[in-house]
Every structure is written in structure tokens, then in C-alpha cells.
Design an enzyme around this catalytic site. Structure first.
Site, PDB file in Angstrom:
ATOM      1  N   ASP A 114       0.849  -1.194   0.000  1.00 54.09           N
ATOM      2  CA  ASP A 114       0.000   0.000   0.000  1.00 54.09           C
ATOM      3  C   ASP A 114       0.889   1.251   0.000  1.00 54.09           C
ATOM      4  O   ASP A 114       2.064   1.191  -0.382  1.00 54.09           O
ATOM      5  CB  ASP A 114      -0.936  -0.039   1.216  1.00 54.09           C
ATOM      6  CG  ASP A 114      -2.225   0.733   1.007  1.00 54.09           C
ATOM      7  OD1 ASP A 114      -2.185   1.973   0.948  1.00 54.09           O
ATOM      8  OD2 ASP A 114      -3.296   0.087   0.889  1.00 54.09           O
ATOM      9  N   ASP A 115       0.354   2.358   0.402  1.00 54.84           N
ATOM     10  CA  ASP A 115       1.063   3.634   0.420  1.00 54.84           C
ATOM     11  C   ASP A 115       2.289   3.546   1.328  1.00 54.84           C
ATOM     12  O   ASP A 115       2.250   2.934   2.393  1.00 54.84           O
ATOM     13  CB  ASP A 115       0.105   4.718   0.925  1.00 54.84           C
ATOM     14  CG  ASP A 115       0.502   6.100   0.463  1.00 54.84           C
ATOM     15  OD1 ASP A 115       1.574   6.241  -0.149  1.00 54.84           O
ATOM     16  OD2 ASP A 115      -0.283   7.041   0.712  1.00 54.84           O
ATOM     17  N   LYS A 133      -3.489  -0.927  -6.616  1.00 50.77           N
ATOM     18  CA  LYS A 133      -4.503  -0.151  -5.904  1.00 50.77           C
ATOM     19  C   LYS A 133      -4.306   1.324  -6.254  1.00 50.77           C
ATOM     20  O   LYS A 133      -3.220   1.876  -6.033  1.00 50.77           O
ATOM     21  CB  LYS A 133      -4.370  -0.369  -4.398  1.00 50.77           C
ATOM     22  CG  LYS A 133      -5.305   0.505  -3.563  1.00 50.77           C
ATOM     23  CD  LYS A 133      -5.103   0.237  -2.070  1.00 50.77           C
ATOM     24  CE  LYS A 133      -5.941   1.183  -1.216  1.00 50.77           C
ATOM     25  NZ  LYS A 133      -5.759   0.925   0.240  1.00 50.77           N
ATOM     26  N   ASP A 190      -5.583   5.065  -5.501  1.00 47.01           N
ATOM     27  CA  ASP A 190      -6.231   5.622  -4.320  1.00 47.01           C
ATOM     28  C   ASP A 190      -6.383   7.137  -4.417  1.00 47.01           C
ATOM     29  O   ASP A 190      -5.373   7.863  -4.420  1.00 47.01           O
ATOM     30  CB  ASP A 190      -5.379   5.258  -3.092  1.00 47.01           C
ATOM     31  CG  ASP A 190      -6.104   5.454  -1.777  1.00 47.01           C
ATOM     32  OD1 ASP A 190      -7.332   5.627  -1.779  1.00 47.01           O
ATOM     33  OD2 ASP A 190      -5.416   5.417  -0.731  1.00 47.01           O
ATOM     34  N   ARG A 227     -13.785   0.397  -4.028  1.00 44.91           N
ATOM     35  CA  ARG A 227     -14.198   0.577  -2.648  1.00 44.91           C
ATOM     36  C   ARG A 227     -15.558   1.254  -2.588  1.00 44.91           C
ATOM     37  O   ARG A 227     -15.788   2.275  -3.219  1.00 44.91           O
ATOM     38  CB  ARG A 227     -13.154   1.393  -1.902  1.00 44.91           C
ATOM     39  CG  ARG A 227     -11.907   0.607  -1.530  1.00 44.91           C
ATOM     40  CD  ARG A 227     -12.062  -0.117  -0.202  1.00 44.91           C
ATOM     41  NE  ARG A 227     -12.272   0.880   0.826  1.00 44.91           N
ATOM     42  CZ  ARG A 227     -11.285   1.572   1.419  1.00 44.91           C
ATOM     43  NH1 ARG A 227     -10.029   1.348   1.082  1.00 44.91           N
ATOM     44  NH2 ARG A 227     -11.565   2.469   2.339  1.00 44.91           N
ATOM     45  N   ASP A 239     -12.354   3.878   5.049  1.00 44.02           N
ATOM     46  CA  ASP A 239     -11.516   2.867   5.680  1.00 44.02           C
ATOM     47  C   ASP A 239     -12.236   2.166   6.826  1.00 44.02           C
ATOM     48  O   ASP A 239     -12.943   2.798   7.616  1.00 44.02           O
ATOM     49  CB  ASP A 239     -10.235   3.496   6.214  1.00 44.02           C
ATOM     50  CG  ASP A 239      -9.303   3.938   5.100  1.00 44.02           C
ATOM     51  OD1 ASP A 239      -9.609   3.646   3.928  1.00 44.02           O
ATOM     52  OD2 ASP A 239      -8.273   4.563   5.404  1.00 44.02           O
TER      53      ASP A 239
END
Length: 799
Positions: free
Chosen positions: A160-161, A264, A266, A313, A317
Site C-alpha cells: 500500500d502507500d 490499488k 487511491d 471501494r 476505511d
């Protein structure tokens, strides 16, 4: 609804007060192939798939009917290669260890859609936040493999990030932060070597949520400097907005060089132009990269966005508390119409096991065991991506059991790709259900209330079904009984009972079969008798069968088989030999042997179908059952084991077996009359998947084609060469009537004795003028290579 007090007691135990002890039964040593049954790949792109198989190691893998350009590694189970031609390719996978062998069909669909089932894997964010390193990722990948999660379908290792450094390299693409990731290609290679896949993160913004470089910039060089101001996010305000200069193509080319499998993307709000730009770049990368949109994708434009992404999504979160989880369970229905193979709704990652985000000290999920069962059940029922966010180096038995229940996971990975929706809701008592590919139903009874154990009811009317169903507890992998109308169970607070409903099949032929007639059937000392076929003419029953001298053993059919006729005044025999009808002919298509006869009558003509070599079927005709018989000079159909059916209009339907490479598949031919021409039906295999067969027998009843055959590989019954019963309304798409074996090697006689044969094959059903089955014949062989035809009376069976 009818069920016993015993089941009431069992259900109470099932639904109340789940403990941290795993409900998932222990996995045995025998091999079992798990995970998806279908896999999508684009034409010419590399296939990246590892066969998920549980069981004792070492284990070897193989496959049959594999298309050119594809290989299966015998030691690792990795499927690699590529296929250029679009279409569906069904292969038969095999896993073998010292405890046994298992096979399962696997469909590779070559086309534009990938991720034909929801992705399963791991994402680092819920455990590491933005504080992630190459060593952390590799440790987690090794844990996914060593823990056995990989053997149940978990495969993606997604960063992820937090990995991004500066733009550079030959492509002027984002390079890793070398203080955290020394060599991204090496990491990818190590992950792939484990049989796993590799995923990465980016954003079209100038700056990511984690204050890292994004895919666009406000300068042509793509230089990045972290903002020092407090700028609101998700408001299209720089740097949390799309810059003037895009580097999407360069970044995607870099990911392809790193062999990335998942990405992903985002940002918020997500809009079509930048989404489509990234989709096109990924599509043209030469590699299949699953494309996941994050976060809070706008519902108003999901129809357009879902067409150019693989997952999205549906909200913000998730956190490891009941409030966060509960808000996602009964609220996803509006998204359901957009979920389909290759395109999945995503309510966010999973919050089980040890989590911690950016915190230094990590902790076990704050969800109770019941809440975790509800979590996993809901995600599987909704067919959403299963992405773990926990520390896999610290898996306890409870979490491992939660994540390795193959019957639960199968609902998520079901090839139909339906999302479960709410079918009943009374306050916080919620029932969700979905259709699954095999025609069954899956449902979850959720007690989302805060008031202790509650009684929930699954009503057939809400499911749109009637009749009796077997209800199976998926977590305990245990049938609970047969229910009609509804199913009731207590469910613990914040818990779930997850079930599968399978219709009780109609009675099979076996239900009407009586013991074999001890002194009936057909015997000829000194000969092996095989392939019976019986027709009634006047008051006499005529049996046509194959025979050859016993001295040559069962394999003697290949050189010495000939067709004979025997008669009896009693359907059940004993039959008496009358004559040799057909022998092999030199110089013709049937110069090898005359074997496997099937006798029918078309109008005033008797038609005797038979085979010579493999995949060679022809016929002979006669005006009288006693002949003379006129043979055709050329074969009629290039397949074996014909099971002919003369329709009322005189047209012919023939069900048979075709050997393609090492697969015995069912094919069909039709003709306007027995004279032909015979035209093959388009379906490659009339049976489901790659279900294999030998020795079919066919009859028409209840408005459908009915077939009994030898379950050559145990696909239907689970036992090699037991009898299986299929049916079809159109003669093209056959379905299994029941998993019950119609016959086995053991024969019970009318005098109470029994005998187990080495081989029992070549079934034949005899029907009366009403279409009722009244006798069942089989060929039987002893360990001493002695053979005869057995017959069992049948009590006027109609499917």
C-alpha cells in the site's frame, strides 16, 4: 417445517457462544484442490497461477487437456505460459501425495476479463500503515506460504502507500524509497518464487494520502516535494488533486518490468477520465494487472467506473470495531447489480488477526470471535475481495481456521459471481442469500443486535424456492438435516450461522432396483460376455452382446470381439445363445473388431449400432431381428460407446464417448433418420466441465434425456467407475441427477447372497412401452477373468 428434537439441540450448539477454538474441521493428509475453479487471462498475456492444494507434502501436480503454450510445474503446481486464442479451456488438474490423488476441473477463460473471482491476498496497511519495508513484505509473504494460507487460495501480496521514493530510472517512473525498499524487482521475484503474486499502490494525485509522490505533477520533470501546509483532502485541492503532467504510462511500464499483478489506485473523488487512462495503460502493459479503485467510489457513476476496473471501494476505511464492521454488512445491496465476474464491490480489507496500522505496538483484532465469523461470512457471501491486513507471522489457530475453511471460501470464489443481498430484515436480525453456480443457495443468518442470542428464520419463500433441501453448516462442514419451508436456528449476539442449501434430488434408478436374479442374465462358459443390449420382439427378448474367448482375458476384446444374439422368454433370463451376428471384416472400417452393440428399432427396421476401433461407430440393419444384417461400408460417427435413441418422428439422437487426448468426454450426434447424415452437436462436452465417462445407456422419460454411465474418473459419484445418472432437457446440457452411485462393483442377489466383481461396466436399461425402466443389465468380471451379464429387476422407474 419438520425436523427432530435432535436437530434442535444441534442447532442450539451451532449458533450460540462461539469460542476462540476454530470451528473449521482439521484438514486431513489427503490432497484437496481448493480455490477458484475459473481463471481469466488476456490473449497472449502470461498466466500466473498456483494450484491451491491442501494435504501432506510432498505433493506432485499434473494436468490433462492442457492447451498448447501452457505448462504445469509438477513440484510447485504453478501454471505458466500463455494462450493467444480467445475462448474457454477446461483442463483437469491433479494433485497427488502418499495419502491419495484428487482431480478437479479448472477453466481458463481467455478474453478481456480478468479477476473472474474476487482477489484473495494481503495488503500491508492495516498492520504497518505507511511504515513498510521490503523485509516486512517478504516476511509476510513467507508466512503466507509457510502457514498454508497459499494452499487455500490466498495469493496476492500487495504493498500500500509508503513505498514511493523519487521519479527516475530509464522510464522516469516512480522508484522505491531505497531506505525502505532496496530492490523492488528482487522482492517481486522472491514473492513469485513462493507461488504468490505481487501488488503495488499509486494515486493520480500529485501527493498520496501518505505524503508520497503520486502519478501526476505540476512540473514536466515530475519533481516532488511534500507539502508543508494543511490542505484538506478529497476536495480537489492541490497537492491532493490531479496535476497538469501525467506519468501514468511510465509508471505502468515500470510496474510491468517489476512483474506487478495488482494495483490499488487511491484518490477521491474518482472520476472516469483518470480511471480510464490508468485502465488503458494497464491493459496495454502486456501483463494482467488487477485494477482496484480506492476509496469511497461515487455510486452515481459506478456503472461507468466498474466497466474500467476490477474492484472498487464502496466506502471509507474500515476499523477493527463492531460499529465499523456492522455498518458494512446489511448496506451493500445497492451495489450488487454492478458485481460480476471480473468486477467486484469492495467494502474494504479484513480486520482479523493482529493489526495495528501506524502504531508501534500491535494488537489482536478488537472483534470478538463471533464478530470475526460474521465478518468472514459476510465478505464471502457478498463475493468481495478478501484482502487480509494482519500480521501473518503471528497467526493463531483461531485465525488460521477462520481463513482456511474451504467450504466458506468457495462461496466467495463461486464462478457465478453473485453478490448476496438481504432477503429478510427485522431490525438488526438480517438474512442474506445468493445463488451459486451449481444451482444451490448460500445464506447467512446474522444477529447484528446487541441483545444476546436471537432466533432467526430462513424462509424458503424469501429464497424463491419450494420443496426439501439439505441444509449444511459451512463453518462446521456438517449437514444439519433435510428441511422444508424454512430453517430456524439460534444465533449468538453479533454472530452468524452460514449455510448452504442443496435441493434433495429426485429418486434415482437405484431407488427402484431390486436384487439381481441369481440364475438370470446371460452366461457362456469359456467366453467373456460384455456390452448387453436388449429388445423385445413379440413375446421374446433378444439380447445382443459382445463376446470373445475367455483365454484372452478382458483385453482380448481388441482383437477377438464379435457380436452375438441370445434369447429368453423372460426379461430377466436366463438367456440362451442363438448365433454370431457380426464379426470383424477385412478391408472395411470395422476390420479390427465388432464390439459394443446397441439394438434399436426405427419404424420397421432393426438398427444395430456397434464400434470397431476407438472413435469409430457404424451400424447394420435388418428387416427381421434374426437378420440377415446389412452393414454400412463406412463409419457413421467418429466416436465410441454409442447410446442411440429413436425419437417419435424417426430422427435419431446418439449419446457417446469421444477420446480427446487423454480425456473421455461426452458428445452427441443427431440425424433425420438412422440412415443419416449424422451431425455432431456443437457442445464440446455434454457433461459438466470435464466430467469423464464410459459406457452410456440412454432412455427418454419425463420429457428429458436420461443417461446412466460409468463415472470413469469419479467426477460425479466420487468413486471411479461407479454408475452415475445424468439428465438433460435439450440433449446438450446434461446435469447430474444425484451424487448417489447407481451401481457399484458389489451385486446383491435375490437369494440374499452377494458378490464383489473386479469390473462391473456397460450398463443397459430396458424400458417398457410406457417408458418405465423395468430391468438393468451390466457386464461383470471376476478376479479369475470370468465374465457374464447380470440383470436386476427394476420397479417401473420413471425419473
Amino acid at each position: 417445517m419438520k425436523f427432530s428434537f435432535f436437530f434442535l439441540v444441534v442447532l442450539f450448539a451451532l449458533g450460540v457462544n462461539a469460542q476462540t477454538v476454530s470451528l473449521t474441521p482439521a484438514h486431513g493428509p489427503e490432497p484437496k484442490i481448493n480455490g477458484p475453479k475459473v481463471f481469466g487471462v488476456r490473449p497472449g498475456h502470461p498466466i500466473v497461477f498456483t494450484i491451491p492444494a491442501s494435504g501432506k507434502r510432498p505433493m506432485t501436480f499434473s494436468a490433462s487437456n492442457v492447451p498448447d503454450g501452457v505448462k504445469v510445474d509438477a513440484n510447485t503446481g504453478k501454471i505458466t505460459g500463455s494462450i493467444s486464442k480467445t475462448g474457454a479451456y477446461v483442463i483437469s488438474l491433479q494433485a497427488k501425495n502418499e495419502a491419495g490423488t484428487v482431480r478437479r476441473d479448472f477453466k481458463i477463460v481467455v478474453g478481456e476479463d480478468i479477476a473472474l473471482t474476487p482477489p484473495m491476498g494481503w495488503n500491508h496497511y492495516n498492520i504497518y500503515g505507511t511504515r513498510i519495508t521490503q523485509e516486512d513484505v517478504l516476511a509476510q509473504a513467507k508466512a503466507m506460504a509457510s502457514s498454508g494460507l497459499i494452499n487455500h487460495g490466498w495469493s496476492y501480496m500487495n504493498i500500500d502507500d509508503g513505498w514511493q521514493g523519487e521519479r527516475g530510472g530509464p522510464l522516469h517512473a516512480i522508484q522505491p524509497d531505497t531506505s525502505r525498499f532496496s530492490d523492488m524487482k528482487q522482492l517481486s521475484d522472491e514473492i513469485h518464487a513462493l507461488g504468490l503474486k505481487f501488488g503495488i499502490y499509486s494515486t493520480p494525485w500529485v501527493e498520496s494520502y501518505g505524503h508520497r509522490i503520486g502519478g501526476t505533477a505540476m512540473n514536466a520533470e515530475g519533481k516532488f516535494e511534500k507539502t508543508k501546509e494543511q490542505v484538506p483532502r478529497n476536495k480537489k485541492q492541490l497537492p491532493y488533486a490531479i496535476g497538469t503532467y501525467s506519468f501514468v504510462d511510465a509508471d505502468v511500464k515500470q510496474w510491468a518490468l517489476w512483474d506487478v499483478d495488482y494495483m490499488k489506485y487511491d484518490w477521491n473523488p474518482a472520476e472516469l477520465p483518470e480511471t480510464k487512462m490508468m485502465y488503458d495503460a494497464l491493459r496495454n502493459s502486456g501483463r494482467d494487472i488487477v485494477y482496484s479503485l480506492s476509496n469511497s467510489i461515487p455510486f452515481a457513476t459506478i456503472a461507468d467506473l466498474s466497466a474500467v476496473s476490477n474492484a472498487w471501494r464502496t466506502g471509507g476505511d474500515i476499523k477493527d470495531n463492531w460499529k465499523s464492521l456492522k455498518s458494512r454488512i446489511p448496506t451493500q445491496d445497492k451495489w450488487a447489480p454492478f458485481a460480476r465476474p471480473g468486477h467486484w464491490n469492495d467494502p474494504d480489507m479484513m480486520i482479523v488477526g493482529v493489526v495495528g496500522w501506524n502504531a508501534k505496538d500491535k494488537w489482536p483484532s478488537k472483534l470478538t470471535p463471533d464478530e470475526q465469523y460474521a465478518h468472514m461470512s459476510a465478505w464471502c457471501l457478498m463475493s468481495v475481495p478478501l484482502l487480509l491486513g494482519n500480521d501473518m507471522t503471528k497467526l493463531d489457530d483461531f485465525t488460521l481456521g477462520l481463513l482456511t475453511n474451504d467450504e466458506v471460501i468457495a462461496i466467495n470464489q463461486d464462478a457465478l459471481g453473485k453478490q448476496a443481498t438481504v432477503i429478510s430484515k427485522q431490525g438488526d436480525l438480517v438474512v442474506m442469500a445468493k445463488d451459486i453456480e451449481d444451482g444451490c443457495k448460500a445464506a447467512g443468518l446474522f444477529n447484528l443486535a446487541d441483545s444476546g442470542t436471537q432466533q432467526l428464520t430462513l424462509k424458503w419463500a424469501d429464497l424463491g424456492i419450494k420443496g426439501k433441501y439439505v441444509v449444511r453448516d459451512l463453518w462446521r462442514q456438517k449437514d444439519l438435516g433435510v428441511f422444508e419451508g424454512e430453517f430456524k436456528t439460534p444465533v449468538a449476539e453479533h454472530g452468524v450461522v452460514m449455510v448452504r442449501l442443496e435441493p434433495v434430488p429426485p429418486p434415482t434408478l437405484r431407488s427402484a432396483m431390486k436384487p439381481a436374479v441369481k440364475n438370470g442374465g446371460f452366461k457362456m462358459p469359456g467366453y467373456i460376455l460384455w456390452c448387453p443390449s436388449v429388445i423385445k420382439v413379440g413375446n421374446t427378448y433378444h439380447m445382443f452382446a459382445s463376446r470373445w474367448p475367455e483365454q484372452y482375458g478382458l483385453g482380448g476384446w481388441t482383437k477377438y470381439s464379435e457380436v452375438v444374439r441370445a434369447t429368453s422368454n423372460n426379461l430377466y433370463g436366463p438367456y440362451t445363445f442363438q448365433e454370431v451376428v457380426l464379426q470383424k471384416r477385412e478391408g472395411y472400417w470395422d476390420n479390427d473388431r465388432a464390439h459394443n452393440p446397441k439394438i434399436v428399432k426405427a419404424g420397421n427396421t432393426f438398427v444395430l449400432y456397434y464400434i470397431s476401433s476407438a472413435n469409430e461407430t457404424g451400424y447394420a440393419t435388418a428387416d427381421k431381428i434374426t437378420g440377415p444384417w446389412k452393414r454400412m461400408d463406412s463409419l457413421a460417427m467418429p466416436f465410441s460407446n454409442p447410446a442411440p435413441l429413436i425419437r417419435k418422428d424417426g430422427s435419431v439422437y446418439v449419446f457417446g464417448r469421444k477420446a480427446v487426448k487423454d480425456i473421455r468426454i461426452a458428445q452427441g450426434y443427431t440425424a433425420p433418420s438412422f440412415k443419416g447424415p449424422y451431425t455432431r452437436l456443437e457442445a464440446e462436452n455434454l457433461l459438466p466441465g470435464l466430467n469423464q465417462l464410459e459406457d452410456p445407456t440412454i432412455w427418454w422419460a419425463s420429457g428429458q434425456y436420461n443417461v446412466i454411465l460409468s463415472d470413469f474418473r469419479g467426477d460425479a459419484t466420487g468413486v471411479n467407475k461407479d454408475g452415475a445418472q445424468y439428465y438433460s432437457k435439450d440433449g446438450i446440457h446434461f446435469a447430474l441427477l444425484s451424487k448417489e452411485s447407481i451401481y457399484s462393483k458389489k451385486v446383491t442377489y435375490d437369494d440374499g447372497s452377494s458378490f464383489t466383481f473386479r469390473r462391473r461396466e456397460r450398463p443397459f436399461v430396458f424400458t417398457n412401452e410406457k417408458g418405465e425402466v423395468t430391468a438393468f443389465f451390466t457386464s461383470c468380471l471376476t478376479d479369475k477373468e470370468q465374465s457374464w451379464i447380470e440383470v436386476q429387476p427394476v420397479d417401473k422407474y420413471i425419473p
